[in-house]
Design an enzyme around this catalytic site. Structure first.
Site, PDB file in Angstrom:
ATOM      1  N   SER A  44       0.645  -2.985   3.881  1.00  0.00           N
ATOM      2  CA  SER A  44       0.925  -1.810   3.603  1.00  0.00           C
ATOM      3  C   SER A  44       0.230  -1.229   2.846  1.00  0.00           C
ATOM      4  O   SER A  44      -0.725  -1.815   2.542  1.00  0.00           O
ATOM      5  CB  SER A  44       2.268  -1.878   3.272  1.00  0.00           C
ATOM      6  OG  SER A  44       2.503  -1.115   2.298  1.00  0.00           O
TER       7      SER A  44
ATOM      8  N   TYR B 125       6.627  -6.667  -3.110  1.00  0.00           N
ATOM      9  CA  TYR B 125       6.116  -5.820  -1.873  1.00  0.00           C
ATOM     10  C   TYR B 125       4.874  -6.067  -0.988  1.00  0.00           C
ATOM     11  O   TYR B 125       4.516  -6.223  -0.750  1.00  0.00           O
ATOM     12  CB  TYR B 125       6.591  -5.054  -1.336  1.00  0.00           C
ATOM     13  CG  TYR B 125       6.684  -4.413  -0.229  1.00  0.00           C
ATOM     14  CD1 TYR B 125       7.677  -4.832   0.881  1.00  0.00           C
ATOM     15  CD2 TYR B 125       6.456  -3.116  -0.289  1.00  0.00           C
ATOM     16  CE1 TYR B 125       7.465  -3.935   2.514  1.00  0.00           C
ATOM     17  CE2 TYR B 125       5.694  -2.337   1.192  1.00  0.00           C
ATOM     18  CZ  TYR B 125       6.700  -2.747   2.063  1.00  0.00           C
ATOM     19  OH  TYR B 125       6.694  -2.038   3.843  1.00  0.00           O
TER      20      TYR B 125
ATOM     21  N   LYS C 264       2.499  -8.480   1.216  1.00  0.00           N
ATOM     22  CA  LYS C 264       1.497  -7.662   2.889  1.00  0.00           C
ATOM     23  C   LYS C 264      -0.017  -7.758   2.470  1.00  0.00           C
ATOM     24  O   LYS C 264      -0.111  -8.130   3.409  1.00  0.00           O
ATOM     25  CB  LYS C 264       2.061  -5.855   1.893  1.00  0.00           C
ATOM     26  CG  LYS C 264       3.550  -5.585   2.703  1.00  0.00           C
ATOM     27  CD  LYS C 264       3.676  -6.132   3.948  1.00  0.00           C
ATOM     28  CE  LYS C 264       4.970  -4.928   4.599  1.00  0.00           C
ATOM     29  NZ  LYS C 264       4.584  -5.570   5.776  1.00  0.00           N
TER      30      LYS C 264
HETATM   31  P1  NAI Z   1      13.588  -1.681   9.501  1.00  0.00           P
HETATM   32  O1  NAI Z   1      13.963  -1.765   8.045  1.00  0.00           O
HETATM   33  O2  NAI Z   1      13.754  -0.063  10.425  1.00  0.00           O
HETATM   34  O3  NAI Z   1      12.482  -2.399  10.321  1.00  0.00           O
HETATM   35  C1  NAI Z   1      12.266  -4.250   9.796  1.00  0.00           C
HETATM   36  C2  NAI Z   1      13.653  -4.822  10.660  1.00  0.00           C
HETATM   37  O4  NAI Z   1      13.147  -6.022  10.091  1.00  0.00           O
HETATM   38  C3  NAI Z   1      14.828  -4.743  10.390  1.00  0.00           C
HETATM   39  O5  NAI Z   1      15.473  -4.182  11.987  1.00  0.00           O
HETATM   40  C4  NAI Z   1      15.548  -5.589   9.935  1.00  0.00           C
HETATM   41  O6  NAI Z   1      16.584  -5.838  10.529  1.00  0.00           O
HETATM   42  C5  NAI Z   1      14.431  -6.947  10.372  1.00  0.00           C
HETATM   43  N1  NAI Z   1      14.524  -8.030   9.660  1.00  0.00           N
HETATM   44  C6  NAI Z   1      14.514  -8.385   8.431  1.00  0.00           C
HETATM   45  N2  NAI Z   1      13.936  -9.339   7.348  1.00  0.00           N
HETATM   46  C7  NAI Z   1      14.431 -10.361   8.923  1.00  0.00           C
HETATM   47  C8  NAI Z   1      14.358 -11.576   9.137  1.00  0.00           C
HETATM   48  N3  NAI Z   1      14.093 -12.067   7.991  1.00  0.00           N
HETATM   49  N4  NAI Z   1      14.179 -11.514  10.334  1.00  0.00           N
HETATM   50  C9  NAI Z   1      13.980 -10.601  11.559  1.00  0.00           C
HETATM   51  N5  NAI Z   1      14.074 -10.171  11.444  1.00  0.00           N
HETATM   52  C10 NAI Z   1      14.155  -9.128   9.871  1.00  0.00           C
HETATM   53  O7  NAI Z   1      11.609  -0.535   8.611  1.00  0.00           O
HETATM   54  P2  NAI Z   1      10.106  -0.850   9.314  1.00  0.00           P
HETATM   55  O8  NAI Z   1       9.750   0.278   8.554  1.00  0.00           O
HETATM   56  O9  NAI Z   1      10.399  -0.284  10.352  1.00  0.00           O
HETATM   57  O10 NAI Z   1       9.573  -1.451   8.853  1.00  0.00           O
HETATM   58  C11 NAI Z   1       8.512  -2.547   9.979  1.00  0.00           C
HETATM   59  C12 NAI Z   1       7.561  -3.154   9.264  1.00  0.00           C
HETATM   60  O11 NAI Z   1       6.911  -1.794   8.876  1.00  0.00           O
HETATM   61  C13 NAI Z   1       8.201  -3.651   7.878  1.00  0.00           C
HETATM   62  O12 NAI Z   1       7.565  -4.961   7.483  1.00  0.00           O
HETATM   63  C14 NAI Z   1       7.578  -3.239   6.333  1.00  0.00           C
HETATM   64  O13 NAI Z   1       6.966  -3.593   5.420  1.00  0.00           O
HETATM   65  C15 NAI Z   1       6.002  -1.781   7.475  1.00  0.00           C
HETATM   66  N6  NAI Z   1       5.879  -1.007   6.740  1.00  0.00           N
HETATM   67  C16 NAI Z   1       7.011   0.086   7.367  1.00  0.00           C
HETATM   68  C17 NAI Z   1       6.246   1.485   6.573  1.00  0.00           C
HETATM   69  C18 NAI Z   1       6.665   2.534   6.994  1.00  0.00           C
HETATM   70  O14 NAI Z   1       6.606   3.860   6.697  1.00  0.00           O
HETATM   71  N7  NAI Z   1       8.390   3.026   7.932  1.00  0.00           N
HETATM   72  C19 NAI Z   1       5.291   1.336   5.767  1.00  0.00           C
HETATM   73  C20 NAI Z   1       4.231   0.209   5.477  1.00  0.00           C
HETATM   74  C21 NAI Z   1       4.661  -1.468   5.537  1.00  0.00           C
END
Ligand code: NAI
Length: 302
Positions: A153, A166, A170
């Site tokens: 991130s 975080y 990251k």
């Molecule tokens: P999101 O919340 O939609 O997706 C994350 C998913 O991970 C969720 O479906 C959740 O149920 C699942 N999850 C959480 N804990 C878990 C575990 N212990 N085991 C298995 N699954 C688990 O969020 P998003 O935005 O799609 O995030 C995806 C990745 O991208 C994350 O790693 C986030 O930190 C990273 N990220 C996202 C950014 C953004 O702008 N959306 C920016 C920078 C990084």
């Protein structure tokens, strides 16, 4: 030019029940990959669990004519990592691609942050990346093929108020990538990192709704899919992606200065040369730590 395809490839996407992971999984499956849709199905803060999120994405993939199976394990335990990889092997007999994407947020100012906020965020992001990759690596090594993606991130790369836990977790994944790029190279296991920006339930906590709507995860996934493809021959690279913007982020070191260590170095020497020490003109990245150590040691002969 031919289409980028994943026919015969097996992929795990962690946290693929929504947001970016879902989008990555749908794209890979639409190009022929067999996909393990992993998701614990909890809240953004990492509480609760359920099968609905992963099941729904599996249904979407199958409805579009693709192949997928669900896995509901948490990435945050060693056993979870092993179980996720076992799902791929049981269902499809091999594993070629791993996208470490699962994530949670527990934002607070550093003053208010509690131990559980640190432990949970590090467990899902940093330890989660370790757990699943640790189980996947020997399988990929055996096949002499692997494409691994870490998800970092811009908070880890550059900092963001209220995200000490975080950001630390990251950037830890970048450190993991840099060692695995070396240990995987002999076995054709390439490890790269995506720094995405997208409107998801996670960013809905910090972005205005119209921005969440506009910044589609689908704008990030082509970069991630490329990183998972046979065509990708890069390893150890951080790519950024969002809203149609793509770039490379990199750790660099300035040319620095060499003081005569034998003569003794004082605090005043540092004070007087701090401007030169901080200069980035002529900065360069290093392929591994030994290259940087060689430059430091060379100062002895300067
Ligand atoms: P999101 O919340 O939609 O997706 C994350 C998913 O991970 C969720 O479906 C959740 O149920 C699942 N999850 C959480 N804990 C878990 C575990 N212990 N085991 C298995 N699954 C688990 O969020 P998003 O935005 O799609 O995030 C995806 C990745 O991208 C994350 O790693 C986030 O930190 C990273 N990220 C996202 C950014 C953004 O702008 N959306 C920016 C920078 C990084």
């Amino acid at each position: 030019m031919a289409e980028v395809r994943f026919d015969g490839r097996v992929a795990i996407v962690t946290g693929a029940g929504g947001g970016l992971g879902r989008s990555h999984a749908l794209l890979l499956a639409s190009r022929g990959a067999k996909v393990v849709v992993n998701d614990l199905g909890g809240t953004v803060e990492g509480t609760g669990a359920g099968s609905a999120a992963a099941d729904k994405v599996v249904e979407e993939i199958r409805a579009a004519g693709g192949e997928a199976v669900a896995n509901y394990n948490g990435v945050d335990t060693w056993e979870g990592g092993e179980a996720i990889v076992k799902t791929a092997l049981d269902a499809f007999g091999k594993l070629d691609i791993l996208i470490n994407n699962a994530g949670i947020l527990r934002d607070k100012s550093f003053m208010k942050m509690e131990e559980i906020d640190v432990d949970k965020v590090i467990a899902v992001h940093l330890k989660g990346g370790f757990n699943v990759t640790k189980a996947a690596f020997p399988v990929m090594r055996e096949n002499n093929y692997g494409r691994i993606v870490m998800t970092t991130s811009n908070t880890g790369l550059y900092g963001n108020f209220g995200q000490a836990n975080y950001g630390a977790a990251k950037l830890g994944l970048v450190g993991l990538m840099h060692t695995l790029k070396l240990e995987g190279a002999r076995y054709n296991i390439l490890v790269n990192t995506i720094a995405p920006i997208a409107g998801t339930r996670m960013t809905a906590t910090v972005m205005p709704p119209d921005m969440v709507e506009k910044l589609k995860p689908e704008y990030v996934s082509p970069m991630v899919a490329y990183m998972c493809s046979e065509e990708c021959t890069d390893t150890g690279i951080i790519f950024t992606a969002g809203a149609g913007y793509f770039s490379r982020a990199v750790m660099v070191e300035g040319p620095g200065i060499a003081l005569n260590a034998q003569k003794g170095i004082t605090v005043e020497d540092i004070r007087d040369r701090i401007g030169d020490i901080k200069k980035l003109e002529g900065a360069q990245p290093f392929g591994q730590s030994n290259e940087e150590i060689a430059r430091i040691v060379a100062a002895l002969n300067a």
